[in-house]
Design a protein around this motif. Structure first.
Motif, PDB file in Angstrom:
ATOM      1  N   TYR A   1       0.825  -1.310  -0.019  1.00  0.00           N
ATOM      2  CA  TYR A   1      -0.163  -0.049  -0.032  1.00  0.00           C
ATOM      3  C   TYR A   1       0.869   1.334   0.048  1.00  0.00           C
ATOM      4  CZ  TYR A   1      -3.168   3.866   1.560  1.00  0.00           C
ATOM      5  OH  TYR A   1      -3.594   4.858   1.941  1.00  0.00           O
ATOM      6  N   LYS A   2       0.403   2.152  -0.830  1.00  0.00           N
ATOM      7  CA  LYS A   2       1.123   3.430  -0.884  1.00  0.00           C
ATOM      8  C   LYS A   2       0.033   4.530  -0.544  1.00  0.00           C
ATOM      9  CE  LYS A   2       5.075   2.149  -3.864  1.00  0.00           C
ATOM     10  NZ  LYS A   2       5.572   2.251  -5.405  1.00  0.00           N
ATOM     11  N   SER A   3       0.502   5.556  -0.044  1.00  0.00           N
ATOM     12  CA  SER A   3      -0.472   6.722   0.212  1.00  0.00           C
ATOM     13  C   SER A   3      -0.724   7.371  -0.996  1.00  0.00           C
ATOM     14  CB  SER A   3      -0.135   7.562   1.536  1.00  0.00           C
ATOM     15  OG  SER A   3       1.138   8.252   1.249  1.00  0.00           O
ATOM     16  N   LEU A   4      -1.624   8.129  -0.882  1.00  0.00           N
ATOM     17  CA  LEU A   4      -1.745   9.146  -2.461  1.00  0.00           C
ATOM     18  C   LEU A   4      -0.501  10.170  -2.251  1.00  0.00           C
ATOM     19  CD1 LEU A   4      -3.461   9.902  -4.798  1.00  0.00           C
ATOM     20  CD2 LEU A   4      -4.873  11.174  -3.571  1.00  0.00           C
TER      21      LEU A   4
ATOM     22  N   LEU B   1     -11.665   9.379  -1.384  1.00  0.00           N
ATOM     23  CA  LEU B   1     -11.800   8.409  -2.331  1.00  0.00           C
ATOM     24  C   LEU B   1     -10.716   7.207  -2.779  1.00  0.00           C
ATOM     25  CD1 LEU B   1     -14.140  10.168  -5.018  1.00  0.00           C
ATOM     26  CD2 LEU B   1     -14.892   9.130  -2.862  1.00  0.00           C
ATOM     27  N   TYR B   2      -9.556   7.685  -2.647  1.00  0.00           N
ATOM     28  CA  TYR B   2      -8.504   6.795  -2.948  1.00  0.00           C
ATOM     29  C   TYR B   2      -8.269   5.787  -1.912  1.00  0.00           C
ATOM     30  CZ  TYR B   2      -3.371   5.260  -3.333  1.00  0.00           C
ATOM     31  OH  TYR B   2      -2.345   4.655  -3.291  1.00  0.00           O
ATOM     32  N   LEU B   3      -8.444   6.427  -0.577  1.00  0.00           N
ATOM     33  CA  LEU B   3      -8.376   5.497   0.526  1.00  0.00           C
ATOM     34  C   LEU B   3      -9.395   4.504   0.485  1.00  0.00           C
ATOM     35  CD1 LEU B   3      -6.945   4.979   3.468  1.00  0.00           C
ATOM     36  CD2 LEU B   3      -8.886   6.420   4.468  1.00  0.00           C
ATOM     37  N   TYR B   4     -10.787   4.682   0.161  1.00  0.00           N
ATOM     38  CA  TYR B   4     -11.976   3.696   0.150  1.00  0.00           C
ATOM     39  C   TYR B   4     -11.543   2.799  -1.256  1.00  0.00           C
ATOM     40  CZ  TYR B   4     -15.029   5.894   3.122  1.00  0.00           C
ATOM     41  OH  TYR B   4     -15.719   6.321   4.509  1.00  0.00           O
ATOM     42  N   SER B   5     -10.929   3.249  -1.951  1.00  0.00           N
ATOM     43  CA  SER B   5     -10.546   2.262  -3.459  1.00  0.00           C
ATOM     44  C   SER B   5      -9.500   1.043  -2.940  1.00  0.00           C
ATOM     45  CB  SER B   5     -10.212   3.070  -4.444  1.00  0.00           C
ATOM     46  OG  SER B   5      -8.873   3.609  -4.344  1.00  0.00           O
ATOM     47  N   GLU B   6      -8.472   1.767  -1.903  1.00  0.00           N
ATOM     48  CA  GLU B   6      -7.629   0.597  -1.439  1.00  0.00           C
ATOM     49  C   GLU B   6      -8.028  -0.239  -0.563  1.00  0.00           C
ATOM     50  OE1 GLU B   6      -4.538   0.503  -2.821  1.00  0.00           O
ATOM     51  OE2 GLU B   6      -5.228   1.520  -4.392  1.00  0.00           O
TER      52      GLU B   6
ATOM     53  N   VAL C   1      -8.150   9.110   8.967  1.00  0.00           N
ATOM     54  CA  VAL C   1      -6.790   8.625   9.109  1.00  0.00           C
ATOM     55  C   VAL C   1      -6.301   8.313   7.458  1.00  0.00           C
ATOM     56  CG1 VAL C   1      -8.082   6.128   8.966  1.00  0.00           C
ATOM     57  CG2 VAL C   1      -5.612   6.340   9.917  1.00  0.00           C
ATOM     58  N   SER C   2      -5.062   8.509   7.501  1.00  0.00           N
ATOM     59  CA  SER C   2      -4.382   8.125   6.356  1.00  0.00           C
ATOM     60  C   SER C   2      -3.572   6.893   5.852  1.00  0.00           C
ATOM     61  CB  SER C   2      -3.061   9.413   5.901  1.00  0.00           C
ATOM     62  OG  SER C   2      -2.335   9.555   6.941  1.00  0.00           O
ATOM     63  N   ASP C   3      -3.286   6.418   7.082  1.00  0.00           N
ATOM     64  CA  ASP C   3      -2.773   4.912   7.171  1.00  0.00           C
ATOM     65  C   ASP C   3      -3.629   3.860   7.088  1.00  0.00           C
ATOM     66  OD1 ASP C   3      -1.034   2.750   7.415  1.00  0.00           O
ATOM     67  OD2 ASP C   3      -0.137   3.245   9.237  1.00  0.00           O
TER      68      ASP C   3
END
Length: 576
Positions: A56-59, A336-341, A418-420
């Motif tokens: 996993y990589k953050s946006l 949205l990126y977090l949800y997609s991951e 949360v971003s992690d």
């Protein structure tokens, strides 16, 4: 309260399909679930990818890596026929090439990433400014170059196999491909693979963004231009617009304490930050129009709620929208990126629902009363939050998991979450994509749109604060309804299509046919869903309403267009 889809009907599609379905579920549980609550990972559904989960990589990390790639890249217009070998031999003289690909858009082009920026400087040393007899050329140094006179007279041009597609597959070809598959799960996965942004397309998007930054940096040397929206949120489709944001917050000196030395600058009297944004975009618009190669049709849409600059970048084929200081939109992209991951089914279901909506005329590229892709995505997320157990957490839960570094307040709005992704616990929901697609249609076919609002922050239905036909609360601006443009006719149309679509999926088929659309492929036929009502008076009346709604939805028609619409409306009235 909208009813939930009670169960998923398993259809026998050829020998061993039920066994295959059971094996899929068991494999998925073994690989990704294990216990009732697990930390989120870059999960993958079985059957289409390897067992090894992706890192996993953050946006923010993805942005930084892609932007660095783009800064080492150039866009080359191939003026004449050239072989791949000749092309590489020539460019390799300027340094090591990490990645390259060819594509077509108003001509043949190549995007090339070098290993070092010094290679770009070496190219500039050899490049000359073109001269013509008919017009003066503006000597602006762009990382878009033209390559001439390298091929021998008898050399063969690049084959079609070497040209990477930058547009999505035609709907008829997609339907044929999906019809040949054995399960609806496979169809949904295949649709995502056909429509999602490719590695080459993503690289091209970041390269164009970097070229725009080269332009803006002439006025604001420390500014950055970053992508947001569909290009980076995980739900982008080939051919989608290129949304960019000019970020001036990082300019040095703004956050320093007052000292003895200060920068001299001219500040005109302005009434608001919005006015400043309008001035900045107006100036940059002039620069893009006159100095940026390949940019045409520049429009300054400065009186919109969010002022923007719109233009077509012909070498890439992208329609570009540039805004300034649109911070909340960037946070929405990150969410949205977090949800997609969190779960691969999120992306698959969003792609399936969006494609169905476009095929059935629920969404449109033209402004009007249609439901937008952003609204549809929020509807899918809300539905997944209501499953038992939930597939994704609510925004409030993500806020509760946030650490000190995640705190974010933008223009008075709390945008903290949360971003992690590894800190987010997920429950062991193992529903198949077929179950979820059926469940989505069933959920919204009975949803109380007249009374209730959709809110992914709470994950529960809420009473509407106004009488809008469709009310979807903006995740970070609670007072705003992101679907305020949708009218009653459109939401009724959506509900009817949901009812008919869930009925079609539940009917199933004894044997899938490669020549006859079935399952998801059937839902993508323009007449596949609406055709159920063909010949009924109710269906004829509804068609009339829909056509009139579409005519009303398009904004600012010309005189000729207005007369044409009146003629169409008159014809509809006579036929019904």
């Amino acid at each position: 309260m909208a009813s939930s889809f009670a169960g998923c009907k398993l259809h026998m599609r050829g020998k061993g399909s039920l066994v295959t379905c059971q094996q899929k579920i068991e494999s998925y549980i073994r690989r990704n679930i294990g216990t009732n609550v697990v930390p989120a990972q870059a999960q993958t559904l079985p059957d289409d990818v390897s067992d090894k989960p992706a890192e996993y990589k953050s946006l923010l990390t993805v942005h930084a890596e892609r932007q660095e790639q783009a800064k080492r890249s150039v866009l080359i217009n191939l003026q004449h026929r050239i072989t791949e070998k000749t092309f590489l031999n020539y460019l390799s003289k300027h340094g090591k090439i990490n990645k390259y690909f060819f594509y077509e858009s108003y001509g043949s082009y190549a995007a090339v990433e070098f290993d070092s920026r010094t290679s770009i400087a070496s190219l500039f040393e050899e490049a000359v400014i073109s001269k013509t007899n008919s017009e003066l050329m503006v000597p602006f140094k762009s990382r878009m170059l033209s390559l001439n006179n390298l091929s021998a007279p008898n050399s063969s041009a690049l084959s079609d196999k070497k040209l990477q597609p930058q547009n999505s597959i035609h709907i008829n070809h997609l339907i044929s491909r999906l019809s040949a598959l054995k399960t609806i799960d496979q169809q949904i996965t295949s649709l995502t693979e056909a429509y999602q942004l490719t590695e080459e397309n993503i690289r091209l998007r970041f390269l164009v963004c970097s070229l725009v930054q080269d332009i803006t940096a002439t006025y604001f040397p420390e500014c950055t231009v970053q992508l947001f929206g569909s290009s980076v949120n995980g739900f982008g489709k080939l051919g989608c617009d290129l949304d960019m944001r000019l970020d001036l917050d990082g300019i040095s000196g703004k956050q320093k304490k007052r000292g003895n030395l200060s920068l001299e600058y001219v500040m005109k009297e302005v009434t608001s930050e919005r006015t400043v944004t309008q001035h900045i975009l107006s100036v940059i618009g002039e620069c893009v129009e006159h100095f940026m190669p390949g940019s045409v049709g520049v429009q300054k849409i400065l009186n919109a709620r969010c002022p923007l600059l719109r233009f077509m970048h012909q070498p890439s084929g992208f329609q570009c929208d540039l805004t300034a200081n649109n911070r909340v939109a960037v946070k929405s992209t990150e969410l949205l990126y977090l949800y997609s991951e969190l779960d691969p089914r999120v992306r698959h279901l969003v792609f399936a629902v969006r494609s169905w909506a476009r095929a059935q005329g629920i969404t449109s590229r033209v402004s009007g009363a249609w439901i937008t892709n952003f609204s549809l995505t929020l509807m899918v997320l809300f539905f997944l939050q209501t499953r038992n157990p939930p597939i994704i957490p609510t925004l409030d839960h993500l806020k509760d998991l946030a650490g000190p570094s995640d705190q974010s307040v933008i223009e008075g709005q709390d945008c903290t979450f949360v971003s992690d992704v590894t800190k987010i616990p997920l429950q062991s929901n193992t529903e198949t994509l077929e179950c979820l697609l059926c469940g989505f249609f069933d959920f919204y076919s009975t949803f109380a749109f007249q009374k209730m609002a959709i809110n992914i922050r709470k994950g529960t239905e809420q009473n509407k604060s106004d009488m809008s036909p469709l009310y979807i609360q903006n995740p970070f601006e609670p007072s705003l309804n992101v679907s305020k443009n949708v009218n009653t006719i459109q939401i009724n149309h959506f509900v009817r299509l949901c009812q008919e679509s869930v009925w079609m999926l539940q009917q199933g088929s004894d044997e899938p046919s490669a020549t006859k659309p079935w399952g998801l492929a059937n839902l993508l036929l323009p007449s596949g869903v609406g055709g159920i009502r063909k010949g009924r008076k109710q269906g004829q009346i509804f068609s009339k309403e829909m056509i009139l709604s579409l005519l009303e939805g398009v904004q600012a028609p010309s005189k000729d267009e207005t007369q044409r619409r009146k003629n169409v409306a008159h014809s509809v009235k006579n036929t019904t």
